[in-house]
Design a protein around this motif. Structure first.
Motif, mmCIF file in Angstrom:
data_model
loop_
_atom_site.group_PDB
_atom_site.id
_atom_site.type_symbol
_atom_site.label_atom_id
_atom_site.label_comp_id
_atom_site.label_asym_id
_atom_site.label_seq_id
_atom_site.Cartn_x
_atom_site.Cartn_y
_atom_site.Cartn_z
ATOM 1 N N LEU A 95 7.291 19.461 -3.206
ATOM 2 C CA LEU A 95 5.967 18.897 -3.380
ATOM 3 C C LEU A 95 4.935 19.709 -2.593
ATOM 4 N N ALA A 96 5.284 20.078 -1.362
ATOM 5 C CA ALA A 96 4.371 20.876 -0.537
ATOM 6 C C ALA A 96 4.060 22.212 -1.195
ATOM 7 N N SER A 97 5.070 22.850 -1.743
ATOM 8 C CA SER A 97 4.867 24.137 -2.408
ATOM 9 C C SER A 97 3.936 24.002 -3.607
ATOM 10 N N THR A 98 4.114 22.934 -4.376
ATOM 11 C CA THR A 98 3.260 22.709 -5.538
ATOM 12 C C THR A 98 1.820 22.426 -5.115
ATOM 13 N N LEU A 99 1.642 21.632 -4.065
ATOM 14 C CA LEU A 99 0.294 21.336 -3.574
ATOM 15 C C LEU A 99 -0.393 22.608 -3.088
ATOM 16 N N ARG A 100 0.354 23.478 -2.471
ATOM 17 C CA ARG A 100 -0.218 24.723 -1.949
ATOM 18 C C ARG A 100 -0.707 25.632 -3.076
ATOM 19 N N THR A 101 0.018 25.649 -4.186
ATOM 20 C CA THR A 101 -0.353 26.539 -5.287
ATOM 21 C C THR A 101 -1.307 25.890 -6.287
ATOM 22 N N ALA A 102 -1.209 24.568 -6.460
ATOM 23 C CA ALA A 102 -2.023 23.888 -7.473
ATOM 24 C C ALA A 102 -3.254 23.201 -6.890
ATOM 25 N N GLY A 103 -3.351 23.126 -5.569
ATOM 26 C CA GLY A 103 -4.489 22.468 -4.947
ATOM 27 C C GLY A 103 -5.779 23.248 -5.127
ATOM 28 N N ARG A 104 -6.897 22.548 -5.082
ATOM 29 C CA ARG A 104 -8.203 23.187 -5.218
ATOM 30 C C ARG A 104 -8.651 23.763 -3.884
ATOM 31 N N ALA A 105 -9.375 24.880 -3.950
ATOM 32 C CA ALA A 105 -9.840 25.538 -2.730
ATOM 33 C C ALA A 105 -10.800 24.649 -1.945
ATOM 34 N N SER A 106 -11.515 23.769 -2.632
ATOM 35 C CA SER A 106 -12.493 22.910 -1.961
ATOM 36 C C SER A 106 -11.851 21.738 -1.230
ATOM 37 N N ASP A 107 -10.589 21.451 -1.520
ATOM 38 C CA ASP A 107 -9.913 20.305 -0.929
ATOM 39 C C ASP A 107 -9.205 20.677 0.373
ATOM 40 N N ALA A 108 -9.014 19.691 1.218
ATOM 41 C CA ALA A 108 -8.219 19.854 2.437
ATOM 42 C C ALA A 108 -6.880 19.169 2.205
ATOM 43 N N ALA A 118 -1.440 14.443 2.284
ATOM 44 C CA ALA A 118 -2.758 13.890 1.981
ATOM 45 C C ALA A 118 -3.708 14.980 1.513
ATOM 46 N N ILE A 119 -4.626 14.582 0.643
ATOM 47 C CA ILE A 119 -5.641 15.490 0.119
ATOM 48 C C ILE A 119 -6.996 14.835 0.291
ATOM 49 N N PHE A 120 -7.918 15.515 0.947
ATOM 50 C CA PHE A 120 -9.306 15.078 1.009
ATOM 51 C C PHE A 120 -10.087 15.901 0.005
ATOM 52 N N ARG A 131 -7.667 11.095 -11.324
ATOM 53 C CA ARG A 131 -7.445 12.275 -12.174
ATOM 54 C C ARG A 131 -6.820 13.418 -11.381
ATOM 55 N N LEU A 132 -7.238 13.559 -10.129
ATOM 56 C CA LEU A 132 -6.657 14.600 -9.278
ATOM 57 C C LEU A 132 -5.166 14.362 -9.081
ATOM 58 N N ALA A 133 -4.792 13.121 -8.794
ATOM 59 C CA ALA A 133 -3.377 12.794 -8.622
ATOM 60 C C ALA A 133 -2.597 13.047 -9.905
ATOM 61 N N GLU A 134 -3.175 12.696 -11.026
ATOM 62 C CA GLU A 134 -2.493 12.908 -12.311
ATOM 63 C C GLU A 134 -2.316 14.393 -12.607
ATOM 64 N N ARG A 135 -3.343 15.179 -12.282
ATOM 65 C CA ARG A 135 -3.239 16.634 -12.514
ATOM 66 C C ARG A 135 -2.141 17.243 -11.647
ATOM 67 N N LEU A 136 -2.077 16.805 -10.394
ATOM 68 C CA LEU A 136 -1.043 17.313 -9.503
ATOM 69 C C LEU A 136 0.341 16.851 -9.941
ATOM 70 N N ALA A 137 0.424 15.653 -10.491
ATOM 71 C CA ALA A 137 1.706 15.157 -10.983
ATOM 72 C C ALA A 137 2.221 16.027 -12.117
ATOM 73 N N VAL A 138 1.316 16.471 -12.987
ATOM 74 C CA VAL A 138 1.702 17.370 -14.071
ATOM 75 C C VAL A 138 2.224 18.683 -13.510
ATOM 76 N N VAL A 140 3.504 19.184 -10.522
ATOM 77 C CA VAL A 140 4.778 18.911 -9.859
ATOM 78 C C VAL A 140 5.898 18.816 -10.882
ATOM 79 N N ARG A 141 5.633 18.114 -11.980
ATOM 80 C CA ARG A 141 6.653 17.942 -13.011
ATOM 81 C C ARG A 141 7.053 19.281 -13.621
ATOM 82 N N SER A 142 6.074 20.128 -13.871
ATOM 83 C CA SER A 142 6.350 21.439 -14.464
ATOM 84 C C SER A 142 7.171 22.304 -13.515
ATOM 85 N N ALA A 143 6.761 22.358 -12.255
ATOM 86 C CA ALA A 143 7.491 23.166 -11.286
ATOM 87 C C ALA A 143 8.866 22.587 -10.996
ATOM 88 N N ARG A 144 8.968 21.271 -11.026
ATOM 89 C CA ARG A 144 10.237 20.611 -10.749
ATOM 90 C C ARG A 144 11.275 20.973 -11.811
#
Length: 203
Positions: A95-108, A118-120, A131-138, A140-144
């Protein structure tokens, strides 16, 4: 002659300053590196709790000045075998790896504990947080599927539409989103993402 002597002395000063400036620059870079590493979770490359809190404060201040919204999404993997520690750790790192690659540059994006993240997200309301959570879930599912790491995903979120008008609520985004995550952890897959709802709203 005095003028020549003075010129010679002045000419020699920059040469003496060069090694001092080099040492100062190197020390400054090292201090910045240590300071940066103190904010980062070394295992995942995301912010640690201290770094996340610092970045969240910066985003709250920015959102307040700009009179914009701010959201917090808290995610955690739901391993098929919670008793298998290796499976839980593998799911969290995936999950951490996916967040690192799929996260937006503007988010913390940061790590709260062994399995929670957590994502701010600035300029984001409650619908945007979902919508952000749903996009990340997609993502995560793809990478998983590629890495064959089976696990479900749970998420909780909270948001304020205007930080300038509700600064106190903005400071509570993380604990409120975490409460929502706790509720999502005991729901079925259909309700894998939960918004924070106050007791007054629930009654």
């Amino acid at each position: 002659m005095p003028g020549l002597a003075g010129g010679s002395a002045l000419h020699g000063e920059p040469q003496e300053l060069i090694p001092k400036l080099a040492a100062y620059t190197e020390a400054t870079f090292e201090l910045d590196r240590v300071r940066w590493e103190s904010l980062i979770d070394q295992q995942t490359g995301l912010y640690n709790l201290h770094g996340l809190e610092q970045r969240a404060q910066e985003l709250r201040s920015l959102s307040q000045r700009q009179r914009r919204g701010l959201a917090c999404v808290v995610l955690a993997p739901l391993s098929p075998s919670e008793e298998d520690r290796k499976a839980v750790v593998a799911a969290a790192l995936h999950l951490a790896s996916t967040l690192r690659t799929a996260g937006r540059a503007s988010d913390a994006i940061g790590r709260l504990g062994s399995t929670e993240f957590a994502i701010f997200a600035p300029s984001t309301d409650a619908q945007g947080a979902a919508r952000l959570a749903e996009r990340l879930a997609v993502a995560v599912r793809s990478a998983r599927e590629d890495d064959n790491v089976p696990f479900g995903l749970r998420a909780g979120y909270d948001a304020v539409e205007n930080v300038f008008e509700t600064p106190a609520k903005a400071e509570d985004l993380l604990p409120r989103a975490t409460i929502a995550l706790r509720r999502a952890m005991v729901t079925g897959d259909a309700d894998w993402i939960q918004p924070f709802e106050s007791r007054s709203a629930q009654s």
